[in-house]
Scaffold this motif. Structure first.
Motif, PDB file in Angstrom:
ATOM      1  N   VAL A  52       0.881  -1.303  -0.200  1.00 42.97           N
ATOM      2  CA  VAL A  52       0.132   0.037  -0.076  1.00 42.97           C
ATOM      3  C   VAL A  52       0.967   1.099  -0.133  1.00 42.97           C
ATOM      4  CG1 VAL A  52      -1.890   1.340   1.003  1.00 42.97           C
ATOM      5  CG2 VAL A  52      -1.795  -1.249   1.283  1.00 42.97           C
ATOM      6  N   PRO A  53       1.193   1.863  -1.114  1.00 47.62           N
ATOM      7  CA  PRO A  53       2.054   2.971  -1.301  1.00 47.62           C
ATOM      8  C   PRO A  53       1.175   4.224  -0.745  1.00 47.62           C
ATOM      9  CG  PRO A  53       1.195   2.393  -3.440  1.00 47.62           C
ATOM     10  CD  PRO A  53       0.669   1.145  -2.483  1.00 47.62           C
ATOM     11  N   MET A  68      -2.750   4.703  -0.729  1.00 48.20           N
ATOM     12  CA  MET A  68      -3.531   4.511  -2.064  1.00 48.20           C
ATOM     13  C   MET A  68      -3.573   2.960  -1.947  1.00 48.20           C
ATOM     14  SD  MET A  68      -1.833   6.698  -4.897  1.00 48.20           S
ATOM     15  CE  MET A  68      -1.091   5.659  -6.074  1.00 48.20           C
ATOM     16  N   TRP A  69      -4.817   2.512  -2.141  1.00 45.82           N
ATOM     17  CA  TRP A  69      -5.168   1.283  -2.019  1.00 45.82           C
ATOM     18  C   TRP A  69      -5.651   0.974  -3.528  1.00 45.82           C
ATOM     19  CZ3 TRP A  69      -5.210  -2.616   1.236  1.00 45.82           C
ATOM     20  CH2 TRP A  69      -4.815  -2.515   2.516  1.00 45.82           C
ATOM     21  N   SER A  70      -5.110  -0.246  -4.110  1.00 45.08           N
ATOM     22  CA  SER A  70      -5.699  -0.766  -5.566  1.00 45.08           C
ATOM     23  C   SER A  70      -6.624  -1.656  -5.108  1.00 45.08           C
ATOM     24  CB  SER A  70      -4.627  -1.181  -6.207  1.00 45.08           C
ATOM     25  OG  SER A  70      -3.944  -2.371  -5.237  1.00 45.08           O
ATOM     26  N   GLU A  71      -7.601  -1.953  -5.846  1.00 44.03           N
ATOM     27  CA  GLU A  71      -8.518  -2.880  -5.635  1.00 44.03           C
ATOM     28  C   GLU A  71      -7.733  -4.349  -5.516  1.00 44.03           C
ATOM     29  OE1 GLU A  71     -11.051  -3.003  -9.134  1.00 44.03           O
ATOM     30  OE2 GLU A  71     -11.910  -1.068  -8.826  1.00 44.03           O
ATOM     31  N   GLN A  72      -6.812  -4.543  -6.083  1.00 43.57           N
ATOM     32  CA  GLN A  72      -6.139  -5.892  -5.842  1.00 43.57           C
ATOM     33  C   GLN A  72      -5.576  -5.905  -4.556  1.00 43.57           C
ATOM     34  OE1 GLN A  72      -6.134  -3.957  -8.566  1.00 43.57           O
ATOM     35  NE2 GLN A  72      -6.532  -5.032 -10.131  1.00 43.57           N
ATOM     36  N   ARG A 100      -6.417  -4.369  -1.795  1.00 40.09           N
ATOM     37  CA  ARG A 100      -7.464  -4.390  -0.981  1.00 40.09           C
ATOM     38  C   ARG A 100      -7.754  -5.832  -0.629  1.00 40.09           C
ATOM     39  NH1 ARG A 100      -9.085  -0.790   2.892  1.00 40.09           N
ATOM     40  NH2 ARG A 100      -9.604   1.142   1.286  1.00 40.09           N
ATOM     41  N   GLY A 116       6.465  -0.911  -1.493  1.00 46.53           N
ATOM     42  CA  GLY A 116       6.703  -0.224  -0.433  1.00 46.53           C
ATOM     43  C   GLY A 116       6.168   1.083  -0.597  1.00 46.53           C
ATOM     44  N   TRP A 138       2.524   2.428  -7.850  1.00 43.45           N
ATOM     45  CA  TRP A 138       2.650   1.709  -9.233  1.00 43.45           C
ATOM     46  C   TRP A 138       2.303   2.988 -10.336  1.00 43.45           C
ATOM     47  CZ3 TRP A 138      -1.538   1.791  -5.839  1.00 43.45           C
ATOM     48  CH2 TRP A 138      -2.832   1.813  -6.255  1.00 43.45           C
ATOM     49  N   LYS A 184      -5.647  -1.447 -10.352  1.00 41.76           N
ATOM     50  CA  LYS A 184      -6.630  -0.374 -10.700  1.00 41.76           C
ATOM     51  C   LYS A 184      -7.170   0.182  -9.217  1.00 41.76           C
ATOM     52  CE  LYS A 184     -11.316   0.097 -12.404  1.00 41.76           C
ATOM     53  NZ  LYS A 184     -12.549  -0.013 -11.839  1.00 41.76           N
ATOM     54  N   GLU A 229      -8.576   2.159  -6.273  1.00 38.92           N
ATOM     55  CA  GLU A 229      -9.917   1.887  -5.679  1.00 38.92           C
ATOM     56  C   GLU A 229     -10.616   3.215  -5.845  1.00 38.92           C
ATOM     57  OE1 GLU A 229     -10.580  -1.008  -2.041  1.00 38.92           O
ATOM     58  OE2 GLU A 229     -10.033   1.123  -1.344  1.00 38.92           O
TER      59      GLU A 229
END
Lengths: 534, 139
Positions: free
Chosen positions: A365-366, A478-482, A484, B90, B94, B136, B138
């Motif tokens: 989670v960056p 900054m959460w990506s769907e993946q 999460r 980290g 991305w 993607k 969120e």
């Protein structure tokens, strides 16, 4: 046929109606609350933890809101708590900058804030939605004064570089024209029976009257220059008194230009639940929340502790840190349990003894990059010359917006506004500049709104790049769907004696409410573990 | 998907990206991307925010921060920096949704031939394309 299908379970509304009839509205409210409605976020009240085993120790890493709240609630439960904080101040990202403050970023640049006494900027969080009931609860409990935050200002500017000749337009003009033209098109289509297969005959008149009234159409069903449209979008000459007191109506912008502008997005913005009125800000600066929290736990905090490792075994947790107040001496702190609120970009680079899956979650989670610019001007020209009191002017330039102070309206002397607030590509770009370049670029772009005053009234400015703050290395999670899906549950689950907290460990990321809810969840989890209940 | 990303990247060059607003982010990820026709431009507008203009990175007192790209032996295999730029790890976000294949190949080639690095085998956009992950943000 089973009994279940003949007697369907009563719906929520039916149940609530019955409770309302039987118990009155107070009972109804209570029932709605316990069913999870009518309150704001998922805040269910303070956790009321009790019965800690005497002598059980907890080490909290980080004196931001989540760390301080965990310490506050765990001490109340009976734990012996200590907080180690990296910075020389408590509050974490809950921060306010005032004249005399200095800010040193990674890379070495140092900025000194030159604001006049009383002026400030909130470089981190700056507004609080009304439904963030956890944060608001503790503001009430800790007697932290809040005031309304002006989010939407109909007289602020909207700017699109490619439409209206590159000139800003007023929010009220643009919003009224979008509503007016949309309503006119819809009303005409219904009148001309072009929507007969969509609009049922019995609802036709209702839809028409709704559309006409909502859009502010003339009696002819048009959006055109006249009294009714000027009541919304404004006049060329305002109604006045005397012989020449009659108003001059304004003329709506061309429809094609309005629709092409893309400026609808700034109408949609304050419609989002998180941005709806009423929003709040603390009186005198956001850090008054951090100070209010710190007033309850200040005796537990040791400042200037740069944690380098977090180890644990069956007996406890051992943390190594550099004591920056004492020549970077290496020290150790031990406890039975640990609440770790260290921002993930920092934590992911430390020597931390947790399970493999938790390590992966921490690294997945960056934090977003964000930059805020703050400028002090000689006077409130946006109020005096432009009648803009608080709120936000938006632009499609990289700075994205200017936000005017909603407090101190009509006061004289220097004042500070937010000269830019960037995420994404623009934030990377601005963070890569020197502070002086950030300010210069912000002034250049912001001049589109206030060309006559922006340079001549300017006094001083700063540019805060969150990715370069040594203690957080970014703005917020900054959460990506993946990520999460793969890592969230691991990230928020206690790992033997260590539990994580902070906005990153919540579904309310980037908001202070996320820090509050996550802190309560972590403290509750720790308490269950320590008392053998889990 | 790849065509979509490419189209997105083209759209991004000089226009606004109105991502969904996430939390207190004012306008989500909105903000225009500078035109970036060379690896040097990509480095200047994106990478140096953290890795610093001289590529030397920076670290805080606890040792956490941004790794130096200058004289970094891990850049020997172009696959490593391509993977990092696409996926992040980290503190590093991305960039698969922000930069197109050519921009990533350009910037990887740039850092591998600057800041004291002298790796001459240039990465091609096709190599980036093959490694593109599905990430993607969120909503």
């Amino acid at each position: 046929m089973t009994t279940e299908s003949r007697y369907p379970a009563q719906t929520r509304r039916q149940l609530l109606t019955r409770i309302g009839i039987l118990a009155g509205s107070a009972g109804l409210y209570q029932a709605m609350t316990s069913l999870g409605h009518a309150m704001g976020t998922d805040f269910k009240g303070p956790p009321h933890l009790t019965g800690a085993r005497p002598g059980t120790t907890v080490l909290v890493l980080g004196a931001g809101l989540s760390g301080m709240l965990a310490a506050y609630e765990l001490r109340r439960a009976g734990y012996s708590v200590r907080i180690l904080e990296f910075q020389n101040r408590a509050g974490g990202r809950n921060i306010t900058l005032r004249g005399g403050d200095t800010l040193t970023e990674l890379g070495g640049a140092t900025q000194k804030v030159g604001f006049a006494p009383g002026n400030y900027i909130n470089p981190g969080p700056w507004r609080i939605p009304y439904h963030h009931q956890g944060l608001l609860h503790y503001c009430r409990e800790f007697r932290i004064a809040l005031e309304p935050f002006v989010q939407l200002n109909h007289n602020a500017w909207l700017h699109s570089s490619s439409t209206f000749g590159g000139k800003p337009v007023r929010y009220r003009e643009l919003a009224s024209d979008i509503n007016g033209y949309t309503g006119e098109l819809l009303a005409k289509a219904i009148d001309q029976h072009k929507l007969d297969d969509l609009v049922m005959p019995e609802e036709r008149e209702h839809v028409l009257s709704t559309v006409r009234g909502w859009a502010g159409l003339s009696d002819k069903g048009t959006w055109a220059s006249g009294a009714r449209s000027s009541l919304r979008r404004g006049y060329d000459k305002m109604p006045s008194a005397g012989i020449d007191g009659a108003p001059t109506y304004s003329t709506p912008f061309p429809r094609a230009e309005v629709m092409k502008s893309g400026l609808w997005q700034w109408m949609a913005f304050p419609e989002a639940l998180d941005m709806q009125t009423t929003m709040f800000q603390p009186v005198g600066g956001m850090d008054n929340i951090g100070k209010g929290f710190a007033s309850r736990v200040h005796d537990l905090i040791t400042l200037g502790c740069a944690v380098t490792s977090i180890h644990q075994d069956d007996h406890g947790v051992k943390v190594t840190y550099k004591d920056t107040a004492h020549g970077n001496a290496i020290r150790e702190a031990a406890a039975d349990y640990c609440v770790c609120t260290i921002p993930l970009p920092v934590l992911s680079q430390l020597d931390i003894q947790v399970s493999g899956p938790l390590k992966s979650a921490i690294a997945a989670v960056p934090y977003a990059s964000s930059v805020k610019l703050a400028f002090e001007f000689k006077r409130r020209f946006w109020e005096e010359d432009d009648q803009i009191y608080g709120g936000i002017s938006f632009t499609d330039q990289p700075i994205s917006q200017i936000s005017y102070p909603g407090h101190g309206a009509l006061s004289k002397g220097p004042a500070v506004l937010l000269g830019g607030y960037m995420f994404g590509p623009a934030a990377y770009d601005f963070a890569g500049m020197t502070p002086a370049q950030r300010v210069e670029e912000g002034l250049r772009q912001g001049s589109v709104f206030h060309p006559k005053q922006y340079r001549s009234e300017f006094l001083n400015g700063i540019g805060v790049a969150w990715s370069r703050m040594p203690w957080t290395l970014g703005c917020c999670s900054m959460w990506s769907e993946q990520a999460r899906k793969a890592h969230y549950k691991t990230l928020v689950s206690m790992d033997n004696r260590i539990v994580l907290a902070g906005e990153h460990a919540s579904y309310v990321g980037c908001w202070q409410e996320g820090a509050i809810l996550s802190s309560l969840a972590a403290a509750t989890q720790l308490h269950k573990r320590a008392t053998g209940a889990a | 998907m790849r065509r979509f990303l490419l189209l997105l990247a083209i759209l991004l060059a000089g226009t606004v990206l109105p991502h969904t607003a996430c939390a207190d982010t004012a306008s989500g990820e909105a903000g225009s991307l500078q035109p970036m026709a060379t690896g040097e431009a990509v480095y200047h507008h994106v990478c140096q925010a953290c890795h610093m203009p001289d590529g030397k990175g920076a670290r805080n007192i606890a040792g956490a921060g941004f790794p130096a790209l200058a004289g970094n032996a891990r850049l020997q295999d172009p696959g490593y920096p391509i993977y990092m730029v696409l996926n992040g790890r980290g503190g590093m976000p991305w960039f698969s949704g922000l930069l197109n294949d050519k921009q990533i190949a350009d910037v990887v080639n740039y850092v591998r031939t600057h800041f004291g690095n002298h790796w001459q085998d240039a990465a091609k956009p096709e190599a980036v394309s093959e490694m593109r992950p599905d990430i993607k943000l969120e909503e």
